[in-house]
Design a protein around this motif. Structure first.
Motif, mmCIF file in Angstrom:
data_model
loop_
_atom_site.group_PDB
_atom_site.id
_atom_site.type_symbol
_atom_site.label_atom_id
_atom_site.label_comp_id
_atom_site.label_asym_id
_atom_site.label_seq_id
_atom_site.Cartn_x
_atom_site.Cartn_y
_atom_site.Cartn_z
ATOM 1 N N MET A 1 0.941 -1.054 -0.042
ATOM 2 C CA MET A 1 -0.030 -0.055 -0.040
ATOM 3 C C MET A 1 0.955 1.325 0.007
ATOM 4 S SD MET A 1 -3.130 -0.917 -0.278
ATOM 5 C CE MET A 1 -4.098 -2.363 -0.001
ATOM 6 N N THR A 2 0.408 2.274 -0.582
ATOM 7 C CA THR A 2 0.944 3.543 -0.820
ATOM 8 C C THR A 2 1.256 4.020 0.640
ATOM 9 O OG1 THR A 2 0.307 3.842 -2.799
ATOM 10 C CG2 THR A 2 1.240 5.814 -1.801
ATOM 11 N N ALA A 3 2.567 4.495 1.013
ATOM 12 C CA ALA A 3 2.908 5.236 2.290
ATOM 13 C C ALA A 3 2.633 6.599 2.079
ATOM 14 C CB ALA A 3 4.218 4.635 2.840
ATOM 15 N N THR A 4 2.200 7.240 3.278
ATOM 16 C CA THR A 4 2.252 8.581 3.362
ATOM 17 C C THR A 4 3.619 9.157 3.187
ATOM 18 O OG1 THR A 4 0.446 8.626 5.022
ATOM 19 C CG2 THR A 4 1.486 10.693 4.772
ATOM 20 N N PRO A 5 3.710 10.233 2.360
ATOM 21 C CA PRO A 5 5.103 10.809 1.976
ATOM 22 C C PRO A 5 5.553 11.264 3.243
ATOM 23 C CG PRO A 5 3.395 11.930 1.061
ATOM 24 C CD PRO A 5 2.435 11.056 1.544
ATOM 25 N N ASP A 6 6.983 11.458 3.415
ATOM 26 C CA ASP A 6 7.662 12.160 4.180
ATOM 27 C C ASP A 6 7.650 13.720 3.795
ATOM 28 O OD1 ASP A 6 9.962 9.537 4.801
ATOM 29 O OD2 ASP A 6 8.253 10.287 6.094
ATOM 30 N N ALA A 7 7.691 14.629 4.668
ATOM 31 C CA ALA A 7 7.971 15.946 4.100
ATOM 32 C C ALA A 7 9.451 16.346 3.615
ATOM 33 C CB ALA A 7 7.580 16.912 5.351
ATOM 34 N N ARG A 8 9.503 16.850 2.518
ATOM 35 C CA ARG A 8 10.732 16.895 2.107
ATOM 36 C C ARG A 8 10.657 18.388 1.260
ATOM 37 N NH1 ARG A 8 13.616 12.167 0.954
ATOM 38 N NH2 ARG A 8 12.297 10.331 1.195
ATOM 39 N N PRO A 9 11.818 19.127 1.534
ATOM 40 C CA PRO A 9 12.193 20.430 0.933
ATOM 41 C C PRO A 9 12.070 20.137 -0.636
ATOM 42 C CG PRO A 9 14.291 19.546 1.694
ATOM 43 C CD PRO A 9 12.966 18.525 2.085
ATOM 44 N N ARG A 10 11.374 21.196 -1.180
ATOM 45 C CA ARG A 10 11.663 21.408 -2.736
ATOM 46 C C ARG A 10 13.072 21.032 -3.207
ATOM 47 N NH1 ARG A 10 7.086 22.948 -5.301
ATOM 48 N NH2 ARG A 10 5.533 23.811 -4.149
ATOM 49 N N GLY A 11 13.225 20.491 -4.151
ATOM 50 C CA GLY A 11 14.565 20.195 -4.976
ATOM 51 C C GLY A 11 15.281 18.998 -4.660
ATOM 52 N N THR A 12 14.701 18.473 -3.609
ATOM 53 C CA THR A 12 15.264 17.075 -2.993
ATOM 54 C C THR A 12 15.193 15.960 -4.254
ATOM 55 O OG1 THR A 12 15.020 17.688 -0.812
ATOM 56 C CG2 THR A 12 15.442 15.169 -1.514
ATOM 57 N N ARG A 13 16.434 15.530 -4.620
ATOM 58 C CA ARG A 13 16.293 14.627 -5.775
ATOM 59 C C ARG A 13 16.263 13.152 -5.230
ATOM 60 N NH1 ARG A 13 17.669 16.386 -10.415
ATOM 61 N NH2 ARG A 13 17.998 14.122 -11.357
ATOM 62 N N GLN A 22 6.223 8.754 -3.425
ATOM 63 C CA GLN A 22 5.956 10.049 -2.758
ATOM 64 C C GLN A 22 4.879 10.763 -3.280
ATOM 65 O OE1 GLN A 22 8.790 12.982 -3.510
ATOM 66 N NE2 GLN A 22 8.470 13.896 -1.348
ATOM 67 N N LEU A 23 4.874 11.056 -4.598
ATOM 68 C CA LEU A 23 3.751 11.665 -5.297
ATOM 69 C C LEU A 23 2.440 10.898 -5.149
ATOM 70 C CD1 LEU A 23 5.408 12.587 -8.644
ATOM 71 C CD2 LEU A 23 4.995 13.936 -6.637
ATOM 72 N N LEU A 24 2.399 9.612 -5.190
ATOM 73 C CA LEU A 24 1.048 8.642 -4.860
ATOM 74 C C LEU A 24 0.782 8.974 -3.637
ATOM 75 C CD1 LEU A 24 1.982 5.491 -6.848
ATOM 76 C CD2 LEU A 24 0.149 7.298 -7.497
ATOM 77 N N GLY A 25 1.601 8.903 -2.304
ATOM 78 C CA GLY A 25 1.025 9.178 -1.264
ATOM 79 C C GLY A 25 0.534 10.690 -0.948
ATOM 80 N N ALA A 26 0.998 11.550 -1.454
ATOM 81 C CA ALA A 26 0.501 13.064 -1.510
ATOM 82 C C ALA A 26 -0.678 12.796 -1.895
ATOM 83 C CB ALA A 26 1.508 14.067 -1.894
ATOM 84 N N ALA A 27 -1.008 12.396 -3.117
ATOM 85 C CA ALA A 27 -2.157 12.375 -3.756
ATOM 86 C C ALA A 27 -3.393 11.677 -3.145
ATOM 87 C CB ALA A 27 -2.085 11.876 -5.349
ATOM 88 N N SER A 51 7.639 20.583 -7.353
ATOM 89 C CA SER A 51 6.924 21.649 -8.202
ATOM 90 C C SER A 51 6.025 20.987 -9.178
ATOM 91 C CB SER A 51 8.141 22.394 -9.169
ATOM 92 O OG SER A 51 8.596 21.315 -10.184
ATOM 93 N N LYS A 52 4.783 21.566 -9.730
ATOM 94 C CA LYS A 52 3.970 21.157 -10.791
ATOM 95 C C LYS A 52 4.795 20.503 -11.847
ATOM 96 C CE LYS A 52 0.077 22.785 -11.935
ATOM 97 N NZ LYS A 52 -0.999 23.545 -12.232
ATOM 98 N N PRO A 53 5.512 21.078 -12.523
ATOM 99 C CA PRO A 53 6.243 20.244 -13.573
ATOM 100 C C PRO A 53 6.816 18.806 -13.215
ATOM 101 C CG PRO A 53 7.087 22.615 -13.515
ATOM 102 C CD PRO A 53 6.460 22.460 -12.363
ATOM 103 N N VAL A 54 7.394 18.818 -12.065
ATOM 104 C CA VAL A 54 7.925 17.318 -11.284
ATOM 105 C C VAL A 54 6.677 16.556 -11.340
ATOM 106 C CG1 VAL A 54 8.846 16.180 -9.487
ATOM 107 C CG2 VAL A 54 9.862 18.347 -10.330
ATOM 108 N N LEU A 55 5.692 16.997 -10.850
ATOM 109 C CA LEU A 55 4.523 16.232 -10.587
ATOM 110 C C LEU A 55 4.163 15.779 -12.231
ATOM 111 C CD1 LEU A 55 2.160 14.733 -9.046
ATOM 112 C CD2 LEU A 55 0.881 17.136 -9.188
ATOM 113 N N TYR A 56 4.068 16.521 -12.923
ATOM 114 C CA TYR A 56 3.539 16.363 -14.532
ATOM 115 C C TYR A 56 4.513 15.370 -15.193
ATOM 116 C CZ TYR A 56 -0.604 19.216 -14.197
ATOM 117 O OH TYR A 56 -1.718 19.773 -13.812
#
Length: 206
Positions: A1-13, A22-27, A51-56
Motif C-alpha cells: 500500500m502507498t505510504a504517506t510521504p515524508d515532508a521534503r524540501p523542494r529540490g530534493t532529488r 512520494q507523489l502517490l502518497g501525497a495524492a 513543483s508542478k512540472p515534477v508532478l507532471y
C-alpha cells in the motif's frame, strides 16, 4: 500500500520509483480528504514538496494520477483475498479469512478503500471499469472455490461469489463508520458466521 510521504524540501532529488511513491502518497491524502473533483494538482505538488512540472513528469494529468492510485489499491485488495483463500483448505476458515481480508483493507492506513468503494468518479468509464473488474476478480476467486466443492453451476457459483463479496464490502464499511461500537474481531466473526451458515449448507461433492 502507498505510504504517506515524508515532508521534503523542494529540490530534493529522489530515484524515480521513490519519487513516484512520494507523489502517490501525497495524492492519496488529498483525494481521500477532498474527493477527486475538489482535489487540485497544485495542492498535491505542494503536499509532496515538489513543483508542478515534477508532478507532471510522472503523471500527465489528475485522472492518470487517480487511476494509478486506484490500480494500486484495487490490486492490493485482490491479492489480500487471493492470499486468504489460499491460506487454508478448510472452507470455514476460508470464509473467516476472506472476511478478514476485506476488513483489513477497509481499516488500512490512509483510508485507501474510499478510492475503490466510495469514489466520486464512478461515472467515468475508466474508473467504473476498474472497480467492476476488482469486484469481478474477487467474486471469481470465491466462485471457483464454491464450484470446485459443490454441484452448483458456474453461473450460480459466480452469483454466490458476488453476494459474498458484496456482504463483506458493505458490512466492513458500515463497521468502520460505527467507530468502535463493535470490535473488528467481533464484527469479522459475526459476518463470517452469517456467511458460513449460508454457504456451508451447500453439500460438498468432493
Amino acid at each position: 500500500m502507498t505510504a504517506t510521504p515524508d515532508a521534503r524540501p523542494r529540490g530534493t532529488r529522489l530515484p524515480r520509483l521513490a519519487r513516484r511513491r512520494q507523489l502517490l502518497g501525497a495524492a492519496q491524502e488529498v483525494f481521500v480528504a477532498q474527493g477527486y473533483h475538489a482535489a487540485a494538482m497544485d495542492e498535491i505538488a505542494e503536499r509532496a514538496g515538489v513543483s508542478k512540472p515534477v508532478l507532471y513528469q510522472h503523471f500527465p494529468g489528475k485522472l492518470e494520477l487517480y487511476l494509478a492510485l486506484l490500480d494500486e489499491h484495487a490490486e492490493g485488495l485482490v491479492q489480500q483475498l487471493r492470499d486468504a483463500l489460499a491460506s487454508t483448505p478448510d472452507n470455514k476458515l476460508r470464509v473467516q479469512r476472506a472476511i478478514e481480508a476485506f476488513y483489513d483493507f477497509v481499516a488500512g492506513e490512509g483510508e485507501a478503500y474510499r478510492l475503490v468503494f466510495e469514489s466520486d468518479l464512478r461515472n467515468v468509464a475508466a474508473v467504473r471499469a476498474r472497480v467492476d473488474r476488482t469486484n469481478q476478480q474477487c467474486a471469481e476467486m470465491i466462485a471457483q472455490v464454491i464450484q470446485e466443492d459443490t454441484g452448483v453451476s458456474s453461473d450460480e457459483a459466480h452469483l454466490l461469489g458476488m453476494g459474498l463479496v458484496g456482504m463483506a464490502e458493505v458490512s466492513a464499511r458500515y463497521w468502520l463508520s460505527q467507530r468502535g461500537k463493535i470490535s473488528k474481531d467481533q464484527a469479522e466473526h459475526l459476518i463470517a458466521r452469517l456467511q458460513w451458515r449460508g454457504i456451508g449448507g451447500f453439500p460438498r461433492t468432493t
